[in-house]
Every structure is written in C-alpha cells, then in structure tokens.
Design a protein around this motif. Structure first.
Motif, PDB file in Angstrom:
ATOM      1  N   CYS A 132       0.845  -1.204   0.000  1.00 35.70           N
ATOM      2  CA  CYS A 132       0.000   0.000   0.000  1.00 35.70           C
ATOM      3  C   CYS A 132       0.871   1.241   0.000  1.00 35.70           C
ATOM      4  O   CYS A 132       1.692   1.433   0.897  1.00 35.70           O
ATOM      5  N   ASP A 133       0.709   2.070  -1.021  1.00 34.56           N
ATOM      6  CA  ASP A 133       1.317   3.393  -1.006  1.00 34.56           C
ATOM      7  C   ASP A 133       0.460   4.221  -0.053  1.00 34.56           C
ATOM      8  O   ASP A 133      -0.667   4.597  -0.377  1.00 34.56           O
ATOM      9  N   GLY A 134       0.980   4.492   1.134  1.00 33.22           N
ATOM     10  CA  GLY A 134       0.177   5.124   2.187  1.00 33.22           C
ATOM     11  C   GLY A 134       0.232   6.631   2.200  1.00 33.22           C
ATOM     12  O   GLY A 134      -0.140   7.255   3.196  1.00 33.22           O
ATOM     13  N   ALA A 135       0.676   7.234   1.089  1.00 37.96           N
ATOM     14  CA  ALA A 135       0.748   8.701   1.044  1.00 37.96           C
ATOM     15  C   ALA A 135      -0.635   9.323   1.232  1.00 37.96           C
ATOM     16  O   ALA A 135      -0.745  10.495   1.599  1.00 37.96           O
ATOM     17  N   ASN A 136      -1.688   8.552   0.967  1.00 34.92           N
ATOM     18  CA  ASN A 136      -3.037   9.088   1.085  1.00 34.92           C
ATOM     19  C   ASN A 136      -3.713   8.714   2.405  1.00 34.92           C
ATOM     20  O   ASN A 136      -4.941   8.702   2.497  1.00 34.92           O
ATOM     21  N   MET A 137      -2.923   8.426   3.431  1.00 33.44           N
ATOM     22  CA  MET A 137      -3.492   8.025   4.721  1.00 33.44           C
ATOM     23  C   MET A 137      -4.336   9.117   5.370  1.00 33.44           C
ATOM     24  O   MET A 137      -5.097   8.847   6.292  1.00 33.44           O
ATOM     25  N   ASN A 138      -4.202  10.360   4.901  1.00 32.91           N
ATOM     26  CA  ASN A 138      -4.989  11.420   5.524  1.00 32.91           C
ATOM     27  C   ASN A 138      -6.494  11.141   5.415  1.00 32.91           C
ATOM     28  O   ASN A 138      -7.275  11.643   6.208  1.00 32.91           O
ATOM     29  N   ALA A 139      -6.874  10.341   4.429  1.00 37.24           N
ATOM     30  CA  ALA A 139      -8.293  10.017   4.266  1.00 37.24           C
ATOM     31  C   ALA A 139      -8.745   8.938   5.255  1.00 37.24           C
ATOM     32  O   ALA A 139      -9.940   8.730   5.451  1.00 37.24           O
ATOM     33  N   LEU A 140      -7.803   8.217   5.851  1.00 38.44           N
ATOM     34  CA  LEU A 140      -8.157   7.027   6.642  1.00 38.44           C
ATOM     35  C   LEU A 140      -7.773   7.108   8.110  1.00 38.44           C
ATOM     36  O   LEU A 140      -8.303   6.348   8.924  1.00 38.44           O
ATOM     37  N   VAL A 141      -6.850   8.001   8.477  1.00 35.12           N
ATOM     38  CA  VAL A 141      -6.281   7.949   9.842  1.00 35.12           C
ATOM     39  C   VAL A 141      -7.371   7.950  10.909  1.00 35.12           C
ATOM     40  O   VAL A 141      -8.345   8.693  10.825  1.00 35.12           O
ATOM     41  N   GLY A 142      -7.149   7.113  11.898  1.00 34.21           N
ATOM     42  CA  GLY A 142      -8.087   7.026  13.019  1.00 34.21           C
ATOM     43  C   GLY A 142      -9.314   6.205  12.703  1.00 34.21           C
ATOM     44  O   GLY A 142     -10.177   6.007  13.562  1.00 34.21           O
ATOM     45  N   ARG A 143      -9.435   5.735  11.439  1.00 29.14           N
ATOM     46  CA  ARG A 143     -10.641   4.995  11.041  1.00 29.14           C
ATOM     47  C   ARG A 143     -10.336   3.594  10.541  1.00 29.14           C
ATOM     48  O   ARG A 143     -10.985   2.636  10.940  1.00 29.14           O
ATOM     49  N   HIS A 146       4.056   2.142   3.189  1.00 26.36           N
ATOM     50  CA  HIS A 146       4.832   3.243   3.751  1.00 26.36           C
ATOM     51  C   HIS A 146       3.885   4.352   4.170  1.00 26.36           C
ATOM     52  O   HIS A 146       2.751   4.435   3.688  1.00 26.36           O
ATOM     53  N   LEU A 147       4.347   5.179   5.082  1.00 23.56           N
ATOM     54  CA  LEU A 147       3.628   6.393   5.478  1.00 23.56           C
ATOM     55  C   LEU A 147       4.526   7.576   5.139  1.00 23.56           C
ATOM     56  O   LEU A 147       5.744   7.429   5.053  1.00 23.56           O
ATOM     57  N   ASN A 148       3.925   8.737   4.962  1.00 20.07           N
ATOM     58  CA  ASN A 148       4.729   9.955   4.826  1.00 20.07           C
ATOM     59  C   ASN A 148       4.469  10.791   6.072  1.00 20.07           C
ATOM     60  O   ASN A 148       3.413  11.423   6.183  1.00 20.07           O
ATOM     61  N   LEU A 149       5.416  10.786   7.012  1.00 18.31           N
ATOM     62  CA  LEU A 149       5.215  11.624   8.204  1.00 18.31           C
ATOM     63  C   LEU A 149       5.077  13.081   7.790  1.00 18.31           C
ATOM     64  O   LEU A 149       4.389  13.859   8.438  1.00 18.31           O
ATOM     65  N   HIS A 150       5.764  13.448   6.676  1.00 11.92           N
ATOM     66  CA  HIS A 150       5.717  14.837   6.206  1.00 11.92           C
ATOM     67  C   HIS A 150       4.448  15.136   5.414  1.00 11.92           C
ATOM     68  O   HIS A 150       4.302  16.225   4.883  1.00 11.92           O
ATOM     69  N   LYS A 151       3.538  14.210   5.306  1.00 11.86           N
ATOM     70  CA  LYS A 151       2.226  14.542   4.745  1.00 11.86           C
ATOM     71  C   LYS A 151       1.187  14.395   5.864  1.00 11.86           C
ATOM     72  O   LYS A 151       0.778  15.362   6.474  1.00 11.86           O
ATOM     73  N   THR A 152       0.830  13.148   6.152  1.00 10.54           N
ATOM     74  CA  THR A 152      -0.276  12.888   7.072  1.00 10.54           C
ATOM     75  C   THR A 152      -0.015  13.409   8.486  1.00 10.54           C
ATOM     76  O   THR A 152      -0.945  13.831   9.166  1.00 10.54           O
ATOM     77  N   LYS A 165      -9.310  10.717  14.093  1.00  6.09           N
ATOM     78  CA  LYS A 165     -10.574  10.393  13.426  1.00  6.09           C
ATOM     79  C   LYS A 165     -11.216  11.680  12.888  1.00  6.09           C
ATOM     80  O   LYS A 165     -11.778  11.709  11.792  1.00  6.09           O
ATOM     81  N   GLU A 166     -11.088  12.733  13.677  1.00  4.82           N
ATOM     82  CA  GLU A 166     -11.619  14.022  13.243  1.00  4.82           C
ATOM     83  C   GLU A 166     -10.822  14.567  12.055  1.00  4.82           C
ATOM     84  O   GLU A 166     -11.382  15.216  11.173  1.00  4.82           O
ATOM     85  N   VAL A 167      -9.513  14.308  12.048  1.00  5.03           N
ATOM     86  CA  VAL A 167      -8.657  14.746  10.932  1.00  5.03           C
ATOM     87  C   VAL A 167      -9.186  14.174   9.620  1.00  5.03           C
ATOM     88  O   VAL A 167      -9.482  14.903   8.673  1.00  5.03           O
ATOM     89  N   SER A 168      -9.336  12.831   9.570  1.00  2.21           N
ATOM     90  CA  SER A 168      -9.759  12.228   8.301  1.00  2.21           C
ATOM     91  C   SER A 168     -11.188  12.652   7.960  1.00  2.21           C
ATOM     92  O   SER A 168     -11.500  12.928   6.800  1.00  2.21           O
ATOM     93  N   GLY A 169     -12.054  12.734   8.983  1.00  3.98           N
ATOM     94  CA  GLY A 169     -13.444  13.140   8.722  1.00  3.98           C
ATOM     95  C   GLY A 169     -13.509  14.531   8.120  1.00  3.98           C
ATOM     96  O   GLY A 169     -14.191  14.766   7.112  1.00  3.98           O
ATOM     97  N   THR A 170     -12.769  15.470   8.715  1.00  7.46           N
ATOM     98  CA  THR A 170     -12.818  16.852   8.233  1.00  7.46           C
ATOM     99  C   THR A 170     -12.116  16.977   6.881  1.00  7.46           C
ATOM    100  O   THR A 170     -12.561  17.745   6.013  1.00  7.46           O
TER     101      THR A 170
END
Ligand SMILES: *Cc1c(COP(=O)(O)O)cnc(C)c1O
Length: 489
Positions: free
Chosen positions: A241-252, A264-270, A346-351
C-alpha cells in the motif's frame, strides 16, 4: 535580481566577535598550527552583520508561497498546517544536543520516543512492525521492495514482475524499476478504480508485488480491495500500500486490516511535519509478521525496562539510513500524534474528506470532474479547454498564484486529461475554502471574458513563468566562490 546572494551583500563587516583564545600557548594548539589540519586560507564566508543576515533570510522567506501563508491545495501531497508545538518540542536541547554515537544508556529518552512512535504507527496502520529508517515516501517504497525481494529469495521463488495501476504516483514504477523489477501496468475502469478482471490477469505466480494506493490518486476508495487482496493471497503475491493518502483514513481504518502486507507512510504529509524543498522527511514502513524479519536495521526495541537499538537481525536488508532515521522529523510526528490522540485523528480524516467534498461540490459547477463520485480527501478536475479556447490547466494554475493561493497539483494523475488535483486538508476553515471557490469563479469568468489575463499570469509573483523542465533537469544550485568573492586575510 530580487534578492542578491548573501555573498553579494558582503561588505567586510564582522557579524560576530570571537574572543581571543585564553590558552594561546597550549601544546595542542601549537600542534594544530603546525599540522596539516590547519586551514591555510580563511573559508570563503560572506562578511555581513547579524542584522543583514536576519533581513536577507527573512526577505528570501517572503518570496515563496508556503503553508504558513495560506491554502496550499496540492493534491496527493497533503500540505497541512504544521502545529508550532511540534517545532517547540523538537527544539528541546535534550534532543538536539544528542549525538547518535553516545552510549545507549544516555539515549533512553530518544529511544523511548522512537519506540512509542513505532507502536502508535503500528496501531494507525494495523500492522505488527514498523521501521522509522526511510527518509521519504519513495525511500519507503524502495525499502519495502527490497524486503519483498529478500522474502522471495528466502523462499527460493523467482519472481521478477511488479504490477502497478495506471493511476499510481510516478515513484511506484520508479522504485520497482530501481529495485530491478519489470513493471507491468494495469488500467483503471470507468469508475476510476482498478479494473479487477485485468488485474487478475496481470497478477500471477511470476508477480512479486502489487503496488496499490488506497484511496487512489483520484481520491477514490478502491471498493474491490478485499477481492484484490484475496487474489494476491492466492498467487502468493505481496500487496503493497502506497500510504501517502493516509490522511483520508487515519483514526478509522488501517491497510493492515484490508489485506495489505506492507506499506509506507509519509510523516511529512499525514502527520504534519514540514514538507517541501527536498527534505528532511520521513517515510516509515509498516508490515505484517511475514515480512518483519527483513525490515532494515536497527529497530528500536524494549528490553525489560530499557530501550535499545537492535542490530542483531540476521534476515534484515541492512541499513537504509544512517543511525535511527530522521529523528527530528519522527519527534515532530510523535508530538502531533500525542496531541491529537486517536479521537483527534478520526476528526482529521473526517474533516479532510468533508472539506474535499465541499470544494468538489462547488468547483464541479465550474470545471468537469471525469470520475465524479463522492471523494475521499482529494478530487481531480479537468482543465481541458473547449474548442476555440486557448486557456489550459497550466494557465488556470498560474492565475491562482495571483489570487493568493498556491496552485493545485496539475497534469497528474495522467488518466485525467489536463488534470487539476485539489486536496484542501482538514486544516482549512470554511471561510478559507469559500475564498478559494471565489477565486476559481473569478478565474473561470476571466477565461471566458478576458483570457489574456490567464495567459499572462502570474503577474504578481517575484518571478513569472519559469522553464520548469530546465529547472528540474539542469538545476543551477552551486555557488562558486571566485573573483571578487574571495577574501583572504
Ligand atoms: C508523495 C507521494 C509519494 C512519494 O513520497 P515522497 O515523500 O515525496 O518521496 C508516493 N506516492 C504518493 C501517492 C504520493 O503522494
């Protein structure tokens, strides 16, 4: 020139008074003077006062658009506000004045932080094991593929193909190719997701790894992910999984629970650490138990009530970075994660998803959206001009700079003609999103009534249209001290 080089500002003044050494007859000093180590000429440093230095760098910082100045809707890049408390804590002398070669007993605080971060990221991703060593997303991809290679070597299986969907970030095929794999592309279907039938045909026992981004780069969640994972399991293929798009999923949701084997995750993104300008970044890799033995060394482990860096890992692919990775970046992400907590994430990804859908709803009245369904954290419009119109995606993006916004990602992903990819992130208010919508409305009105304005844009920036290809291919970054710059005592 807008701001001269600091060497051009050099005026012979001294910015700093260094006291005379009090031990002038020290033997060591004498030895140094007579040794090869002593400098024969002074270093070529600009001679400027402290206030000149401060003003020079402040002026430089204002020439560029950055995330502290305003909305930076760079799709796939997750340019979010970087909370200043991250910086405060990362600047604590207890961290900054350490050296990685110190005795481990004096590094316990840093090790505990790194160990806790590994644990939190393990919870976030749904995987058992995490390394913090890779220093970028692309570096995490390469690290993962090296682990995949070591895994199949151990099994005695020869697999030389990596399958990548056509919507993937360019780093995916590049990493696979750098790792010595042959890249096979699979197409997306009309809904913007992976074409499952074409996928099944492409993925067989010769395939080492499938690299999937979820949600994909159109901002769409791969709704056949379980079927895809099932097929990978059947053929023994590793699902990455290219996890660069984790901002849509974090906490969920974590990819570890969807059937992926490694990511992988990008600490400098999510995770809100600074991003851009080439680093430093951090691209941790998380994986399931079967790949864990191959993770790079060292891993930070807990041994009784002490923490230590574990190097004795016989199956490890070895070092991918010096010491423990980019510790300062890991620390910023750790502060962010601890201040947010799981409810906050969870609020991060929701918002983030809500903000993207709000923008999409309004901007879809202005430009077509080829894969038009509810999106996750980002969406892709097409700026393809209609017959007789001279205004392209590039012109729209450049005009946004005049109106006080950073331009979105353009011409990516390739599966949308003249793509304009917008990711607002959760850190923008409704008022800011509305200002962005107003700017877009103004631009589309100008396109239809006064297109020259767009073709000339940007007009308010320090530099206008640059030769982006030459900037990337022939960067001129080196300063050669020569001629008048040389100052010798
Ligand atoms: C940003 C990004 C990468 C690469 O990450 P870097 O840290 O820039 O190397 C990979 N895949 C996707 C989808 C990305 O958005």
């Amino acid at each position: 020139m807008i701001e001269p080089l600091i060497f051009d500002l050099s005026s012979g003044v001294e910015g700093y008074d260094v006291a005379e050494p009090s031990v002038t007859d020290d033997i060591a000093l004498k030895e140094l003077e007579s040794s090869q180590l002593a400098c024969e000429i002074s270093p070529f440093l600009p001679q400027v006062s402290e206030v000149d230095v401060v003003r020079h760098f402040t002026r430089l910082s204002e020439l560029n658009f950055h995330v502290d100045k305003g909305l930076y809707p760079l799709g796939s890049c997750t340019m979010k506000y970087n909370p200043k408390i991250n910086e405060r804590l990362a600047a604590l002398p207890g961290f900054t004045e350490q050296h990685p070669l110190q005795d481990e007993s004096t590094l316990q605080g840093t090790f505990e932080m790194l160990y806790s971060l590994q644990k939190i990221l393990s919870d976030v991703t749904g995987f058992d094991s995490v390394t913090l060593a890779p220093c970028a997303g692309a570096h995490g991809e390469l690290t993962s593929l090296m682990m995949v290679k070591a895994y199949f070597k151990d099994l005695g299986e020869k697999r030389d193909v990596v399958v990548v969907p056509d919507s993937a970030h360019g780093t995916n095929p590049a990493s696979a190719s750098m790792c010595g794999y042959t890249v096979k592309e699979v197409l997306s279907d009309s809904s913007g997701c992976v074409d499952v039938e074409a996928f099944k045909e492409a993925v067989d026992e010769k395939c080492a790894c499938v690299m999937l981004t979820n949600p994909n780069t159109l901002g769409i969640f791969e709704n056949n992910i379980l079927e895809i994972a099932e097929h990978c399991k059947k053929t023994g293929t590793i699902l990455y999984c290219d996890g660069a798009n984790m901002n849509a999923l974090v906490g969920r949701a974590g990819p570890g629970t969807m059937g992926f084997d490694v990511m992988h995750l990008n600490l400098h993104k999510t995770f809100s650490t600074p991003h851009g300008g080439g680093g430093p970044g951090s691209g941790p890799v998380a994986c399931s138990a079967k790949l864990a033995p191959y993770l790079p060394s060292p891993l930070i482990i807990k041994d009784g009530d002490r923490f230590k860096a574990e190097y004795n890992r016989p199956k490890s692919i070895g070092f991918v970075h010096s010491f423990f990775g980019n510790v300062g970046i890991a620390l910023r992400a750790y502060v962010y994660l601890r201040t947010m907590g799981f409810d906050g994430l969870k609020e991060v990804s929701g918002t983030a998803v809500l903000n993207a859908n709000y923008l999409k709803k309004h901007l879809s009245k202005l430009l077509p959206i080829p894969f038009d369904k509810n999106c996750m954290h980002e969406f892709v419009m097409s700026g393809k001009p209609s017959e007789g119109c001279k205004v392209h995606t590039l012109d729209i993006a450049k005009r946004l700079l005049d109106l006080g916004f950073h331009a979105p990602t353009v011409y990516f992903p390739l599966i949308v003609e003249e793509a304009i990819m917008v990711e607002p992130t959760e850190t923008e208010s409704k008022a800011e999103l509305d200002r962005f919508i107003d700017a877009f409305e103004q631009i589309i009105h100008e396109r239809d009534n006064n297109p020259e304005l767009l073709l000339d844009a940007p007009v308010t920036t320090p530099v206008r249209r640059l030769d982006e290809t030459a900037a990337a291919r022939k960067p001129d970054l080196k300063f050669c001290p020569c001629g008048d710059y040389v100052t010798r005592d």
